[in-house]
Design an enzyme around this catalytic site. Sequence first.
Site, mmCIF file in Angstrom:
data_model
loop_
_atom_site.group_PDB
_atom_site.id
_atom_site.type_symbol
_atom_site.label_atom_id
_atom_site.label_comp_id
_atom_site.label_asym_id
_atom_site.label_seq_id
_atom_site.Cartn_x
_atom_site.Cartn_y
_atom_site.Cartn_z
ATOM 1 N N PHE A 1 63.047 -41.602 8.313
ATOM 2 C CA PHE A 1 63.899 -41.581 9.503
ATOM 3 C C PHE A 1 64.139 -40.175 10.043
ATOM 4 O O PHE A 1 64.802 -40.026 11.064
ATOM 5 C CB PHE A 1 65.238 -42.274 9.212
ATOM 6 N N THR B 1 55.613 -42.386 3.968
ATOM 7 C CA THR B 1 55.327 -41.356 4.979
ATOM 8 C C THR B 1 53.887 -40.856 4.843
ATOM 9 O O THR B 1 53.175 -40.690 5.836
ATOM 10 C CB THR B 1 56.311 -40.177 4.814
ATOM 11 N N LYS C 1 61.330 -40.599 -7.653
ATOM 12 C CA LYS C 1 60.731 -41.504 -6.660
ATOM 13 C C LYS C 1 59.827 -42.520 -7.361
ATOM 14 O O LYS C 1 59.062 -42.155 -8.247
ATOM 15 C CB LYS C 1 59.945 -40.698 -5.609
ATOM 16 N N HIS D 1 57.231 -34.962 -4.018
ATOM 17 C CA HIS D 1 58.574 -35.544 -4.044
ATOM 18 C C HIS D 1 59.207 -35.348 -5.421
ATOM 19 O O HIS D 1 58.511 -35.161 -6.413
ATOM 20 C CB HIS D 1 58.522 -37.050 -3.778
ATOM 21 N N GLY E 1 65.521 -48.362 5.485
ATOM 22 C CA GLY E 1 64.925 -47.087 5.087
ATOM 23 C C GLY E 1 64.124 -47.208 3.808
ATOM 24 O O GLY E 1 63.294 -46.338 3.510
HETATM 25 N N1 LIG Z 1 63.102 -43.967 5.280
HETATM 26 C C1 LIG Z 1 63.554 -42.774 4.880
HETATM 27 O O1 LIG Z 1 63.831 -41.881 5.701
HETATM 28 C C2 LIG Z 1 63.757 -42.533 3.409
HETATM 29 C C3 LIG Z 1 64.221 -41.313 2.929
HETATM 30 C C4 LIG Z 1 64.477 -41.174 1.566
HETATM 31 C C5 LIG Z 1 64.273 -42.252 0.710
HETATM 32 N N2 LIG Z 1 63.795 -43.423 1.209
HETATM 33 C C6 LIG Z 1 63.603 -44.633 0.394
HETATM 34 O O2 LIG Z 1 64.878 -45.238 0.219
HETATM 35 C C7 LIG Z 1 64.897 -45.976 -1.012
HETATM 36 C C8 LIG Z 1 66.098 -45.547 -1.827
HETATM 37 O O3 LIG Z 1 65.963 -44.197 -2.222
HETATM 38 P P1 LIG Z 1 67.075 -43.492 -3.115
HETATM 39 O O4 LIG Z 1 66.522 -42.143 -3.435
HETATM 40 O O5 LIG Z 1 68.435 -43.598 -2.493
HETATM 41 O O6 LIG Z 1 67.013 -44.442 -4.418
HETATM 42 P P2 LIG Z 1 68.120 -44.664 -5.528
HETATM 43 O O7 LIG Z 1 68.921 -43.420 -5.737
HETATM 44 O O8 LIG Z 1 67.409 -45.291 -6.694
HETATM 45 O O9 LIG Z 1 69.106 -45.739 -4.859
HETATM 46 C C9 LIG Z 1 68.792 -47.080 -4.632
HETATM 47 C C10 LIG Z 1 70.036 -47.892 -4.975
HETATM 48 O O10 LIG Z 1 69.878 -49.226 -4.500
HETATM 49 C C11 LIG Z 1 70.306 -50.114 -5.503
HETATM 50 N N3 LIG Z 1 69.765 -51.451 -5.318
HETATM 51 C C12 LIG Z 1 68.624 -52.002 -5.828
HETATM 52 N N4 LIG Z 1 68.488 -53.273 -5.411
HETATM 53 C C13 LIG Z 1 69.558 -53.549 -4.608
HETATM 54 C C14 LIG Z 1 69.985 -54.692 -3.868
HETATM 55 N N5 LIG Z 1 69.278 -55.829 -3.879
HETATM 56 N N6 LIG Z 1 71.134 -54.613 -3.158
HETATM 57 C C15 LIG Z 1 71.846 -53.485 -3.157
HETATM 58 N N7 LIG Z 1 71.497 -52.372 -3.839
HETATM 59 C C16 LIG Z 1 70.366 -52.394 -4.546
HETATM 60 C C17 LIG Z 1 69.858 -49.436 -6.776
HETATM 61 O O11 LIG Z 1 70.525 -49.984 -7.899
HETATM 62 P P3 LIG Z 1 69.791 -49.896 -9.357
HETATM 63 O O12 LIG Z 1 69.681 -48.431 -9.667
HETATM 64 O O13 LIG Z 1 70.731 -50.645 -10.218
HETATM 65 O O14 LIG Z 1 68.450 -50.559 -9.169
HETATM 66 C C18 LIG Z 1 70.278 -47.989 -6.480
HETATM 67 O O15 LIG Z 1 71.641 -47.771 -6.751
HETATM 68 C C19 LIG Z 1 63.532 -45.709 -1.660
HETATM 69 O O16 LIG Z 1 62.667 -46.777 -1.320
HETATM 70 C C20 LIG Z 1 63.058 -44.416 -1.002
HETATM 71 O O17 LIG Z 1 61.643 -44.299 -0.981
HETATM 72 C C21 LIG Z 1 63.533 -43.579 2.531
#
Ligand SMILES: NC(=O)c1ccc[n+]([C@@H]2O[C@H](COP(=O)([O-])OP(=O)(O)OC[C@H]3O[C@@H](n4cnc5c(N)ncnc54)[C@H](OP(=O)(O)O)[C@@H]3O)[C@@H](O)[C@H]2O)c1
Length: 253
Positions: free
Chosen positions: A111, A154, A147, A143, A83
């Site tokens: 997704f 998207t 972000k 957003h 994702g």
């Molecule tokens: N496809 C979809 O439907 C969808 C929907 C929403 C969001 N997203 C995407 O999903 C991603 C995450 O979004 P979020 O809002 O959840 O971000 P977030 O709150 O920053 O969470 C990401 C987490 O992943 C951790 N991380 C970084 N590198 C890692 C690794 N190698 N192994 C394991 N964990 C790791 C980060 O740690 P640190 O903080 O220590 O770096 C953080 O805790 C973004 O790219 C966003 O654009 C996609």
Amino acid sequence: MDEKIRIAIIGYGRMGREIETTARSEGIEVVSIIDPAKDGATGKEITKETIGEAEIAIDFSSPGSVIENIKRVAGLKKNMVIGTTGWYVQIEEARRLIEKEGTGLIYSPNFSIGVNIFFQIVKEAASLIDKFPGYDPYVYELHHNQKTDAPGGTAKELGSIILQNIKRKKDMVFDRISDRRIDPAEVHVASIRAGQMPGTHVVGFDGPADTIELKHTARSRAGFSEGAIEAAKWIRGRKGFYSMKDLIESAVK
Ligand SMILES: NC(=O)c1ccc[n+]([C@@H]2O[C@H](COP(=O)([O-])OP(=O)(O)OC[C@H]3O[C@@H](n4cnc5c(N)ncnc54)[C@H](OP(=O)(O)O)[C@@H]3O)[C@@H](O)[C@H]2O)c1
């Protein structure tokens, strides 16, 4: 195949936590949560031990870590749902890794089932607008202020749908256009970051006397996690490299 699905969550941020809630509410077992620093994670990096008995790993981490995560998870012969957005320049490398390991992967910049329906609606609208040169398309997205990529995956996908279906449009432009007029062959794709918004996308077609706008608004992150869990069920036991388009197409056939 065992009926009960066991998953690993990679990245325990906003989306990782949402995935955990949705998975548990559907009776899916979360056997591993991998995140370098977050409380509640069961491992800091992906290894045979930290992934454990998970069959599928769901990655919502950071763009810079996706390829390494694919190497490790596919190397352990587990399937993946990705994702995380903002890593797509490396998509061919990802495809090669999956083909080499003979595992399965499904990715999507979004997704949410609603957004994937929205993609289809935009495609239909763009094909129609192709025949009406007076209407000029544009895209903007809003957003939350945490972000890290702009425009998001998207919005870029919406821009690509416009380029694929409106012949007079050849390029997307993401930057502020401050020293020239926009080229008639360009589509402006703009981003706004503020507050808590989980994601709003607007596609517009501006004509000489009126404007047509199509809009998708996510009310929460639940739509993303529900779609990602559907994707995990779909990729279970499958080999190959897929996007959410393949899942939607297989659902409407
Ligand atoms: N496809 C979809 O439907 C969808 C929907 C929403 C969001 N997203 C995407 O999903 C991603 C995450 O979004 P979020 O809002 O959840 O971000 P977030 O709150 O920053 O969470 C990401 C987490 O992943 C951790 N991380 C970084 N590198 C890692 C690794 N190698 N192994 C394991 N964990 C790791 C980060 O740690 P640190 O903080 O220590 O770096 C953080 O805790 C973004 O790219 C966003 O654009 C996609």
